[in-house]
Design an enzyme around this catalytic site. Structure first.
Site, short mmCIF file in Angstrom:
data_model
loop_
_atom_site.label_atom_id
_atom_site.label_comp_id
_atom_site.label_asym_id
_atom_site.label_seq_id
_atom_site.Cartn_x
_atom_site.Cartn_y
_atom_site.Cartn_z
N HIS A 51 -0.96 0.96 1.26
CA HIS A 51 -1.59 0.52 2.52
C HIS A 51 -2.43 1.64 3.09
O HIS A 51 -2.03 2.29 4.05
CB HIS A 51 -0.52 0.10 3.51
CG HIS A 51 -1.03 -0.69 4.65
ND1 HIS A 51 -1.47 -0.14 5.82
CD2 HIS A 51 -1.17 -2.03 4.81
CE1 HIS A 51 -1.84 -1.08 6.66
NE2 HIS A 51 -1.67 -2.24 6.07
N TYR A 52 -3.50 1.94 2.67
CA TYR A 52 -4.35 1.47 1.58
C TYR A 52 -4.50 2.60 0.57
O TYR A 52 -4.58 3.75 0.99
CB TYR A 52 -5.71 1.06 2.11
CG TYR A 52 -5.63 -0.14 3.03
CD1 TYR A 52 -5.67 -1.42 2.52
CD2 TYR A 52 -5.49 0.00 4.41
CE1 TYR A 52 -5.61 -2.53 3.36
CE2 TYR A 52 -5.42 -1.11 5.24
CZ TYR A 52 -5.48 -2.36 4.72
OH TYR A 52 -5.39 -3.45 5.54
#
Length: 139
Positions: free
Chosen positions: A38-39
């Site tokens: 994420h991410y």
């Protein structure tokens, strides 16, 4: 009632209870497994975890204040407004104001102002908690 959850998330490092509410602190650590996806290449503390920080801190404070035999559950997420990201190395501070339901105290409203260590507002969160009496277990 037994519930099944994913790997437990401890979304609170510290809680300080005050007369008008509480302050919760969560340090965003780069090697925490939830940041990996994420991410990729630009890890951001997931917004839902900010909500969980507020929920866990408020739940702990209400349970401690009401004493044994009380269980607190999330009843509603009234509103959430994300304003800035939390990145590895940041420290999230959630200043939470708790208001009891005037009609019997079974609900507690939580309004939180969430900020980074630099003072930047990261989110505004409003939750409603349900306070339940826990039945004693049969001996």
């Amino acid at each position: 009632m037994s519930r099944s959850f994913a790997v437990p998330l401890d979304a609170v490092d510290e809680v300080q209870v005050h007369a008008d509410g509480l302050t919760a602190v969560k340090r965003i650590v780069a090697d925490d497994p939830y940041l990996v996806g994420h991410y990729p290449g630009f890890p951001i503390y997931p917004g839902v975890f900010t909500v969980e920080t507020v929920h866990q801190a408020a739940r702990r404070a209400v349970e401690a204040g009401r004493g044994p035999g009380v269980r607190v559950e999330l009843a509603a997420v009234r509103s959430v407004r994300f304003q800035a990201p939390l990145l590895p190395g940041d420290v999230l501070t959630a200043a939470c104001r708790l208001r009891e339901d005037p009609d019997g105290g079974q609900r507690v409203r939580v309004d939180a102002d969430c900020r980074r260590h630099d003072g930047e507002v990261t989110a505004k969160v409003s939750l409603e908690l349900l306070v339940l009496s826990q039945e004693p277990a049969d001996a």
